[in-house]
Structures are given as C-alpha cells and as structure tokens.
Design a protein around this motif. Structure first.
Motif, PDB file in Angstrom:
ATOM      1  N   ALA A  32      12.136  -0.137  16.085  1.00 35.72           N
ATOM      2  CA  ALA A  32      11.917   0.808  15.253  1.00 35.72           C
ATOM      3  C   ALA A  32      11.806   0.442  13.984  1.00 35.72           C
ATOM      4  O   ALA A  32      11.284   0.722  12.235  1.00 35.72           O
ATOM      5  N   GLU A  33      12.812   0.732  13.042  1.00 35.75           N
ATOM      6  CA  GLU A  33      13.020   0.172  11.464  1.00 35.75           C
ATOM      7  C   GLU A  33      12.188  -1.370  11.423  1.00 35.75           C
ATOM      8  O   GLU A  33      11.536  -1.064  10.312  1.00 35.75           O
ATOM      9  N   ALA A  34      12.123  -1.813  11.823  1.00 31.09           N
ATOM     10  CA  ALA A  34      11.303  -2.871  11.692  1.00 31.09           C
ATOM     11  C   ALA A  34       9.741  -2.328  11.074  1.00 31.09           C
ATOM     12  O   ALA A  34       9.026  -3.220  10.875  1.00 31.09           O
ATOM     13  N   ARG A  35       9.390  -1.783  12.438  1.00 36.82           N
ATOM     14  CA  ARG A  35       8.183  -1.711  12.350  1.00 36.82           C
ATOM     15  C   ARG A  35       7.577  -0.599  11.687  1.00 36.82           C
ATOM     16  O   ARG A  35       6.483  -1.096  10.922  1.00 36.82           O
ATOM     17  N   ASP A  36       8.745   0.411  10.643  1.00 38.16           N
ATOM     18  CA  ASP A  36       8.742   0.773   9.473  1.00 38.16           C
ATOM     19  C   ASP A  36       8.252  -0.255   7.712  1.00 38.16           C
ATOM     20  O   ASP A  36       7.746   0.598   7.430  1.00 38.16           O
ATOM     21  N   LYS A  37       8.699  -1.020   8.418  1.00 36.42           N
ATOM     22  CA  LYS A  37       8.204  -1.957   7.344  1.00 36.42           C
ATOM     23  C   LYS A  37       6.954  -2.735   7.604  1.00 36.42           C
ATOM     24  O   LYS A  37       6.248  -3.225   6.399  1.00 36.42           O
ATOM     25  N   GLY A  38       5.679  -2.266   7.360  1.00 36.32           N
ATOM     26  CA  GLY A  38       4.458  -2.287   7.856  1.00 36.32           C
ATOM     27  C   GLY A  38       4.132  -3.402   8.659  1.00 36.32           C
ATOM     28  O   GLY A  38       3.960  -3.717   9.249  1.00 36.32           O
ATOM     29  N   LEU A  40       2.610  -6.165  11.332  1.00 32.41           N
ATOM     30  CA  LEU A  40       3.410  -6.433  12.297  1.00 32.41           C
ATOM     31  C   LEU A  40       3.543  -8.092  12.650  1.00 32.41           C
ATOM     32  O   LEU A  40       3.958  -8.572  13.146  1.00 32.41           O
ATOM     33  N   SER A  41       2.015  -8.488  11.652  1.00 30.80           N
ATOM     34  CA  SER A  41       2.019  -9.935  12.389  1.00 30.80           C
ATOM     35  C   SER A  41       2.445 -10.560  11.769  1.00 30.80           C
ATOM     36  O   SER A  41       3.106 -12.168  12.165  1.00 30.80           O
ATOM     37  N   GLU A  42       3.214 -10.368  10.740  1.00 28.46           N
ATOM     38  CA  GLU A  42       4.092 -11.420   9.913  1.00 28.46           C
ATOM     39  C   GLU A  42       5.554 -10.836   9.417  1.00 28.46           C
ATOM     40  O   GLU A  42       5.817 -11.525   8.618  1.00 28.46           O
ATOM     41  N   ASN A  43       5.844  -9.971  10.512  1.00 30.06           N
ATOM     42  CA  ASN A  43       7.509  -9.355  10.721  1.00 30.06           C
ATOM     43  C   ASN A  43       7.969 -10.279  11.093  1.00 30.06           C
ATOM     44  O   ASN A  43       8.038  -9.624  12.313  1.00 30.06           O
ATOM     45  N   PHE A  44       8.688 -11.202  10.716  1.00 33.92           N
ATOM     46  CA  PHE A  44      10.311 -12.075  11.561  1.00 33.92           C
ATOM     47  C   PHE A  44      11.142 -10.718  12.427  1.00 33.92           C
ATOM     48  O   PHE A  44      10.700 -11.072  13.048  1.00 33.92           O
ATOM     49  N   GLU A  45      11.539  -9.943  11.258  1.00 35.19           N
ATOM     50  CA  GLU A  45      12.150  -8.948  12.040  1.00 35.19           C
ATOM     51  C   GLU A  45      12.560  -8.717  13.302  1.00 35.19           C
ATOM     52  O   GLU A  45      12.338  -7.472  14.429  1.00 35.19           O
ATOM     53  N   TYR A  46      10.420  -7.538  13.401  1.00 34.00           N
ATOM     54  CA  TYR A  46      10.341  -7.278  14.429  1.00 34.00           C
ATOM     55  C   TYR A  46      10.056  -8.037  15.914  1.00 34.00           C
ATOM     56  O   TYR A  46      10.180  -7.630  16.688  1.00 34.00           O
ATOM     57  N   ALA A  48      11.475 -10.264  16.371  1.00 33.71           N
ATOM     58  CA  ALA A  48      13.124 -11.457  16.392  1.00 33.71           C
ATOM     59  C   ALA A  48      14.017  -9.988  17.613  1.00 33.71           C
ATOM     60  O   ALA A  48      14.467 -10.191  18.490  1.00 33.71           O
ATOM     61  N   ALA A  49      13.680  -8.953  16.594  1.00 35.41           N
ATOM     62  CA  ALA A  49      13.901  -7.691  17.549  1.00 35.41           C
ATOM     63  C   ALA A  49      13.128  -7.624  19.294  1.00 35.41           C
ATOM     64  O   ALA A  49      13.873  -7.259  20.275  1.00 35.41           O
ATOM     65  N   LYS A  50      12.333  -8.100  19.033  1.00 28.85           N
ATOM     66  CA  LYS A  50      11.401  -7.687  20.986  1.00 28.85           C
ATOM     67  C   LYS A  50      12.336  -9.118  21.721  1.00 28.85           C
ATOM     68  O   LYS A  50      12.056  -8.339  22.535  1.00 28.85           O
ATOM     69  N   ARG A  51      12.358 -10.489  20.955  1.00 30.09           N
ATOM     70  CA  ARG A  51      13.016 -11.070  21.551  1.00 30.09           C
ATOM     71  C   ARG A  51      14.493 -10.792  21.933  1.00 30.09           C
ATOM     72  O   ARG A  51      14.495 -11.375  23.466  1.00 30.09           O
ATOM     73  N   GLU A  52      14.636 -10.446  21.503  1.00 34.33           N
ATOM     74  CA  GLU A  52      15.832  -9.322  21.870  1.00 34.33           C
ATOM     75  C   GLU A  52      16.573  -8.008  23.034  1.00 34.33           C
ATOM     76  O   GLU A  52      16.798  -8.512  24.011  1.00 34.33           O
ATOM     77  N   GLN A  53      14.768  -7.656  23.137  1.00 29.53           N
ATOM     78  CA  GLN A  53      14.871  -6.556  23.608  1.00 29.53           C
ATOM     79  C   GLN A  53      14.866  -7.560  24.963  1.00 29.53           C
ATOM     80  O   GLN A  53      14.899  -6.958  25.771  1.00 29.53           O
ATOM     81  N   GLY A  54      13.586  -8.431  25.305  1.00 32.00           N
ATOM     82  CA  GLY A  54      13.477  -9.093  26.175  1.00 32.00           C
ATOM     83  C   GLY A  54      14.598  -9.591  26.793  1.00 32.00           C
ATOM     84  O   GLY A  54      14.560  -9.619  28.131  1.00 32.00           O
ATOM     85  N   ARG A  55      15.540 -10.212  25.614  1.00 24.42           N
ATOM     86  CA  ARG A  55      16.281 -10.849  26.234  1.00 24.42           C
ATOM     87  C   ARG A  55      17.502  -9.788  27.502  1.00 24.42           C
ATOM     88  O   ARG A  55      17.867 -10.110  28.498  1.00 24.42           O
TER      89      ARG A  55
END
Length: 154
Positions: A32-38, A40-46, A48-55
């Motif tokens: 959610a925090e990463a999504r707020d940064k704008g 999403l196509s070039e948002n590394f934090e987003y 990385a967080a999605k990969r962690e969620q999948g794991r």
C-alpha cells in the motif's frame, strides 16, 4: 498423510499463525505504501513487496496443506522394542567407534542440530524395524557406514 509429534504439530501451527498475523500484514502495508508513491511500472519497492507477498502466500499454503494431512502420533501407543517414528536411537559408528544419538521424526520436524533426522533419510530407513544389538550398513555420501544399535527409547 504426514505423521508427526505433538511438538512438531504445535510448532507448525505457531509458524502459520505468525506468517498470517504478523508478516503478511506487514507486506500488505508495504504494498500500500509503495502504491501511494505513483507509477507502478517503475516502482521497485512495489514489485519487491509483491514478490515477498507471493513468497509468504506460498509458505502459508504449504503449511496449511501439511497441517491438513497431519496426524499426531500418540507416543503411548508406540514401543515394541524396534526402531520407528519418534524413537530416540543410540548407536555406535563401527567405522570410527564414535557414539551418536538421533530421534527419528517426520521430514517437517528434522533438524540435525537438535539431533532429529527425517524418517526418509538413508540412516533412518536402514534403522527402521531393527532392535538393540542389530548392526546395519548404510550407504551415505561419504561411503558405507556400519552402525550398531545400542539403545532405543521413546
């Protein structure tokens, strides 16, 4: 079906609870925090967080499947004097004349530091059904190992 001790079952339940109540909400907050940064196509934090969620979701599903198929073994019903699941086996390596002790557990409980080996390991497979005084030969990566069973306890 997976047979395990009460201790192993409780540990798996605690791990699952921790993943679901602590780690997963943290990852969702990070997304959610990463999504707020704008963008999403070039948002590394987003990403990385999605990969962690999948794991984490994969780990949660795995533990849920193990627990669905788990059967806790009642230790009082075990014990005919032969090696089996949840038995502590004391043995002597006849090649090096050294003594060792292992508890045979389910693959999910195996931890060599705690002296717990998987029932699916070559050593445990060779020991199953044997009694005190029996000598077994086990083929391990280091070669052929001769073990004499000195004691069996539950």
């Amino acid at each position: 079906m997976e047979y395990m001790s009460q201790e192993g079952y409780d540990k798996l339940v605690a791990e699952l609870h921790h993943l679901e109540t602590v780690e997963l909400p943290q990852v969702r907050d990070a997304i959610a925090e990463a999504r707020d940064k704008g963008d999403l196509s070039e948002n590394f934090e987003y990403h990385a967080a999605k990969r962690e969620q999948g794991r984490l979701l994969s780990q949660i599903r795995f533990r849920q499947r193990v627990l669905e198929n788990a059967r806790v073994i009642n230790k009082s019903l075990l014990g005919d004097g032969s090696v089996g699941l949840l038995c502590k086996v004391e043995m002597t390596n006849m090649n090096t004349n050294s003594r060792m002790s292992y508890t045979i557990v389910s693959p999910h409980e195996a931890n060599l530091r705690e002296g717990k080996i998987s029932i699916k390991s070559p050593i445990a497979q060779a020991l199953l059904g044997k009694g005190v005084g029996d000598v077994v030969e086990v083929r391990v990566p280091a070669g052929l190992m001769k073990l004499r069973i000195e004691g069996i306890t539950l």
